[in-house]
Design an enzyme around this catalytic site. Structure first.
Site, PDB file in Angstrom:
ATOM      1  N   GLU A   1     -14.587   2.497  -6.119  1.00  0.00           N
ATOM      2  CA  GLU A   1     -13.420   2.069  -7.265  1.00  0.00           C
ATOM      3  C   GLU A   1     -11.895   2.223  -6.080  1.00  0.00           C
ATOM      4  OE1 GLU A   1     -13.727   4.840 -10.715  1.00  0.00           O
ATOM      5  OE2 GLU A   1     -16.199   4.611  -9.445  1.00  0.00           O
TER       6      GLU A   1
ATOM      7  N   CYS B   1     -17.536   3.635 -11.133  1.00  0.00           N
ATOM      8  CA  CYS B   1     -19.376   3.805 -10.674  1.00  0.00           C
ATOM      9  C   CYS B   1     -20.154   3.207 -10.983  1.00  0.00           C
ATOM     10  CB  CYS B   1     -19.505   5.556 -11.215  1.00  0.00           C
ATOM     11  SG  CYS B   1     -17.460   6.547 -10.647  1.00  0.00           S
TER      12      CYS B   1
ATOM     13  N   THR C   1     -14.310  18.415  -8.436  1.00  0.00           N
ATOM     14  CA  THR C   1     -15.495  17.509  -8.347  1.00  0.00           C
ATOM     15  C   THR C   1     -15.231  16.720  -7.035  1.00  0.00           C
ATOM     16  OG1 THR C   1     -14.467  16.387 -10.109  1.00  0.00           O
ATOM     17  CG2 THR C   1     -16.244  17.658 -10.497  1.00  0.00           C
TER      18      THR C   1
ATOM     19  N   SER D   1     -15.166  11.595 -20.897  1.00  0.00           N
ATOM     20  CA  SER D   1     -15.327  10.904 -19.905  1.00  0.00           C
ATOM     21  C   SER D   1     -17.250  11.619 -20.270  1.00  0.00           C
ATOM     22  CB  SER D   1     -15.020  11.297 -18.679  1.00  0.00           C
ATOM     23  OG  SER D   1     -15.318  12.321 -17.920  1.00  0.00           O
TER      24      SER D   1
ATOM     25  N   HIS E   1     -26.577   8.986 -12.229  1.00  0.00           N
ATOM     26  CA  HIS E   1     -25.139   8.729 -12.273  1.00  0.00           C
ATOM     27  C   HIS E   1     -24.530  10.267 -11.700  1.00  0.00           C
ATOM     28  CE1 HIS E   1     -21.009   8.390 -11.068  1.00  0.00           C
ATOM     29  NE2 HIS E   1     -20.341   9.143 -12.215  1.00  0.00           N
TER      30      HIS E   1
ATOM     31  N   LYS F   1     -27.028  18.076 -17.929  1.00  0.00           N
ATOM     32  CA  LYS F   1     -26.894  18.174 -19.040  1.00  0.00           C
ATOM     33  C   LYS F   1     -27.015  16.521 -19.709  1.00  0.00           C
ATOM     34  CE  LYS F   1     -22.819  21.026 -19.555  1.00  0.00           C
ATOM     35  NZ  LYS F   1     -21.763  20.900 -20.358  1.00  0.00           N
TER      36      LYS F   1
ATOM     37  N   ASN G   1     -18.832  13.965  -5.067  1.00  0.00           N
ATOM     38  CA  ASN G   1     -19.051  12.557  -6.043  1.00  0.00           C
ATOM     39  C   ASN G   1     -18.942  11.507  -5.176  1.00  0.00           C
ATOM     40  OD1 ASN G   1     -18.680  11.258  -7.777  1.00  0.00           O
ATOM     41  ND2 ASN G   1     -17.478  11.829  -9.445  1.00  0.00           N
TER      42      ASN G   1
ATOM     43  N   SER H   1     -17.488   4.561 -15.966  1.00  0.00           N
ATOM     44  CA  SER H   1     -16.149   4.853 -16.211  1.00  0.00           C
ATOM     45  C   SER H   1     -15.532   3.691 -16.827  1.00  0.00           C
ATOM     46  CB  SER H   1     -15.019   5.710 -16.343  1.00  0.00           C
ATOM     47  OG  SER H   1     -15.325   7.281 -16.067  1.00  0.00           O
TER      48      SER H   1
HETATM   49  N1  COA Z   1     -19.316  31.226 -14.559  1.00  0.00           N
HETATM   50  C1  COA Z   1     -20.177  30.069 -14.778  1.00  0.00           C
HETATM   51  N2  COA Z   1     -19.964  29.411 -15.248  1.00  0.00           N
HETATM   52  C2  COA Z   1     -18.529  29.041 -16.125  1.00  0.00           C
HETATM   53  C3  COA Z   1     -17.628  30.168 -15.473  1.00  0.00           C
HETATM   54  C4  COA Z   1     -18.287  30.660 -14.797  1.00  0.00           C
HETATM   55  N3  COA Z   1     -17.592  32.235 -14.095  1.00  0.00           N
HETATM   56  N4  COA Z   1     -16.430  29.338 -15.946  1.00  0.00           N
HETATM   57  C5  COA Z   1     -16.353  27.658 -16.479  1.00  0.00           C
HETATM   58  N5  COA Z   1     -18.007  28.003 -16.295  1.00  0.00           N
HETATM   59  C6  COA Z   1     -18.234  26.830 -16.794  1.00  0.00           C
HETATM   60  C7  COA Z   1     -18.178  26.486 -18.814  1.00  0.00           C
HETATM   61  O1  COA Z   1     -19.121  26.890 -19.271  1.00  0.00           O
HETATM   62  C8  COA Z   1     -18.168  24.722 -18.460  1.00  0.00           C
HETATM   63  O2  COA Z   1     -20.080  24.716 -18.686  1.00  0.00           O
HETATM   64  P1  COA Z   1     -20.450  23.846 -20.425  1.00  0.00           P
HETATM   65  O3  COA Z   1     -19.908  21.964 -19.777  1.00  0.00           O
HETATM   66  O4  COA Z   1     -21.587  24.091 -19.842  1.00  0.00           O
HETATM   67  O5  COA Z   1     -19.296  24.200 -21.165  1.00  0.00           O
HETATM   68  C9  COA Z   1     -18.336  24.561 -16.618  1.00  0.00           C
HETATM   69  O6  COA Z   1     -17.982  26.087 -16.040  1.00  0.00           O
HETATM   70  C10 COA Z   1     -17.139  23.646 -16.600  1.00  0.00           C
HETATM   71  O7  COA Z   1     -15.849  24.904 -17.041  1.00  0.00           O
HETATM   72  P2  COA Z   1     -15.053  24.156 -17.693  1.00  0.00           P
HETATM   73  O8  COA Z   1     -13.935  24.496 -18.773  1.00  0.00           O
HETATM   74  O9  COA Z   1     -15.819  22.810 -19.167  1.00  0.00           O
HETATM   75  O10 COA Z   1     -13.662  22.672 -16.950  1.00  0.00           O
HETATM   76  P3  COA Z   1     -13.126  21.980 -17.014  1.00  0.00           P
HETATM   77  O11 COA Z   1     -11.923  21.188 -18.252  1.00  0.00           O
HETATM   78  O12 COA Z   1     -11.804  23.066 -16.046  1.00  0.00           O
HETATM   79  O13 COA Z   1     -13.238  21.043 -16.102  1.00  0.00           O
HETATM   80  C11 COA Z   1     -14.575  18.700 -16.079  1.00  0.00           C
HETATM   81  C12 COA Z   1     -14.735  20.007 -16.141  1.00  0.00           C
HETATM   82  C13 COA Z   1     -15.947  17.757 -15.998  1.00  0.00           C
HETATM   83  C14 COA Z   1     -13.846  18.049 -17.767  1.00  0.00           C
HETATM   84  C15 COA Z   1     -13.666  18.411 -14.750  1.00  0.00           C
HETATM   85  O14 COA Z   1     -14.155  18.578 -13.740  1.00  0.00           O
HETATM   86  C16 COA Z   1     -13.508  16.617 -14.511  1.00  0.00           C
HETATM   87  O15 COA Z   1     -12.489  16.412 -15.792  1.00  0.00           O
HETATM   88  N6  COA Z   1     -14.021  15.984 -14.209  1.00  0.00           N
HETATM   89  C17 COA Z   1     -14.094  14.555 -13.177  1.00  0.00           C
HETATM   90  C18 COA Z   1     -14.575  13.667 -14.838  1.00  0.00           C
HETATM   91  C19 COA Z   1     -16.073  13.589 -14.583  1.00  0.00           C
HETATM   92  O16 COA Z   1     -15.888  14.228 -13.220  1.00  0.00           O
HETATM   93  N7  COA Z   1     -16.304  13.052 -15.699  1.00  0.00           N
HETATM   94  C20 COA Z   1     -17.812  13.094 -15.108  1.00  0.00           C
HETATM   95  C21 COA Z   1     -18.366  12.204 -15.991  1.00  0.00           C
HETATM   96  S1  COA Z   1     -18.509  10.211 -14.938  1.00  0.00           S
END
Ligand code: COA
Length: 384
Positions: free
Chosen positions: A79, A111, A152, A201, A233, A242, A272, A305
């Site tokens: 992609e 992906c 990521t 996502s 994945h 998870k 990733n 996605s």
């Molecule tokens: N110590 C330990 N863990 C911590 C922490 C700390 N100090 N601070 C935050 N965390 C944890 C959060 O609790 C969360 O865990 P949980 O999901 O089990 O609740 C995790 O770290 C991520 O924190 P969060 O605030 O939810 O992250 P974010 O909103 O900034 O980003 C994504 C998370 C996945 C949304 C972001 O990385 C993203 O957009 N990624 C790209 C898209 C992707 O990969 N999608 C997956 C499907 S293909």
């Protein structure tokens, strides 16, 4: 007839950024990235590395093993496309010196497309059992600086051959698959960074997993107990954890680590790899699993996605250790160079010229091939 993965190799860039360095620069607690997201480093491609050079480098390891003899098709999943018309695989075909009697095509569905390529390859081999198909998945995960997706990012390629009587994994015929037209992640042609509704996502990933697993379980009659390991994945390793917790409700942390832990090791290092991510997980599992997996079944979940999800499975073949390229993979990861935060941002901002002029790219460390420059809108590749 048994059809599946005969040999597999993994490549990532020679440079990485430590996520603790990123955390410090962004004013984030490093535990968020290392524990919450589950990533340690992200592979960063220098300006003279792209999906073509990473793909060719991954497949070159197979060529050196003689594993490409008899290849009649090259299916390239990505992609991070480099051209709207010419398949990235054509450049790889040239760099690897593959035979003229070869079909070459590029596949896209976020992906998921490497799994579509695997399915198509199995169909081609079923029709001509003496032939082989080379599947390559290669990607560069790139998000906006400072965005939630930044931690990521990553890059890498996996190349594998599909054949009859494969030496590594026989793919089972049963499969569960699911599609839904959603906007959880996409990249318009005019942007070089992915757009993502990150939280959404992760929800769609799980929804597709549940649907695909339900269908797979009905069709195969198998339960989670029938699998020695699972590979998911892996956009980031916590996502895979998870996902498995959703299927295996109430699973202990120890058992979770036992069934998916080995599959996450390379992704934690490379970040990733989009289309390649599930297959990086398979390589990681086979390279690290201390238990003999011969004759054991592994569960596989592919997600792209947009979205398509597929749950399928395969049986690891006796003697599989003899065809693994574990030493090559570990040498590559051990010898990578760490970037400073400034170097990371400089590389991030190094854009591909679009003016049609003559451009020669600086030489960084790459695998056996490099992206040397652009002349009159033509990409020039060469041996490094
Ligand atoms: N110590 C330990 N863990 C911590 C922490 C700390 N100090 N601070 C935050 N965390 C944890 C959060 O609790 C969360 O865990 P949980 O999901 O089990 O609740 C995790 O770290 C991520 O924190 P969060 O605030 O939810 O992250 P974010 O909103 O900034 O980003 C994504 C998370 C996945 C949304 C972001 O990385 C993203 O957009 N990624 C790209 C898209 C992707 O990969 N999608 C997956 C499907 S293909």
């Amino acid at each position: 007839m048994n059809i599946g993965i005969d040999q597999i190799s993994f490549y990532t860039s020679q440079y990485f950024l430590d996520l603790r360095t990123l955390a410090e620069a962004r004013g984030v607690d490093p535990d968020k990235y290392v524990i919450g997201i589950g990533q340690s480093k992200m592979g960063i491609p220098p300006p003279d590395e792209d999906v073509v050079t990473m793909a060719a480098s991954a497949a070159f390891q197979l060529k050196e093993q003689g594993a490409l003899d008899g290849v009649e098709a090259l299916l390239f999943a990505t992609e991070s496309g480099i051209d709207q018309s010419k398949a990235a695989g054509m450049f790889v075909h040239g760099l690897l010196g593959l035979p003229e009697r070869c079909r070459v095509v590029e596949l896209k569905q976020a992906c998921y497309s490497a799994t579509a390529a695997l399915r198509m390859a199995m169909g081609l081999v079923a029709m001509r059992p003496q032939s082989k198909v080379l599947v390559i998945a290669a990607d560069i995960a790139r998000y906006e600086l400072g965005s939630p997706g930044e931690s990521t990012q990553g890059c890498g390629a996996v190349a594998f051959t599909i054949s009859a009587d494969p030496r590594l994994i026989v793919i089972d015929p049963e499969s569960g698959f699911y599609a839904d037209d959603v906007m959880d992640f996409w990249r318009p042609n005019y942007l070089s960074e992915a757009q993502v509704d990150g939280k959404y996502s992760t929800l769609v990933y799980i929804k597709a997993l549940k649907a695909a697993w339900t269908q797979y379980a009905e069709e195969s009659g198998r339960s989670l107990d029938d699998f020695a390991r699972f590979c998911y994945h892996i956009p980031f390793t916590r996502m895979a954890a998870k996902a498995h917790q959703k299927l295996a409700r109430g699973i202990s942390d120890e058992e979770l680590e036992n069934v998916i832990g080995e599959s996450l090791i390379y992704s934690r290092e490379a970040g990733n790899c989009y289309t390649a991510s599930l297959y990086v997980g398979i390589v990681s599992l086979l390279d690290h699993c201390a238990e003999d997996l011969s004759g054991k079944r592994i569960g596989l979940y592919s997600y792209g996605s947009g979205c398509v999800g597929e749950f399928f499975s395969g049986v690891v073949q006796p003697g599989y250790h003899d065809v693994l390229l574990t030493n090559e993979h570990q040498k590559l990861l051990n010898e990578r160079m760490e970037l400073t935060f400034q170097q990371y941002e400089d590389i991030y901002h190094y854009g591909i010229p679009t003016d049609g002029g003559e451009h020669v790219f600086p030489q960084y460390r790459t695998g056996p091939f490099r992206f040397a420059g652009i002349e009159r809108h033509k990409r020039i590749y060469e041996e490094a």
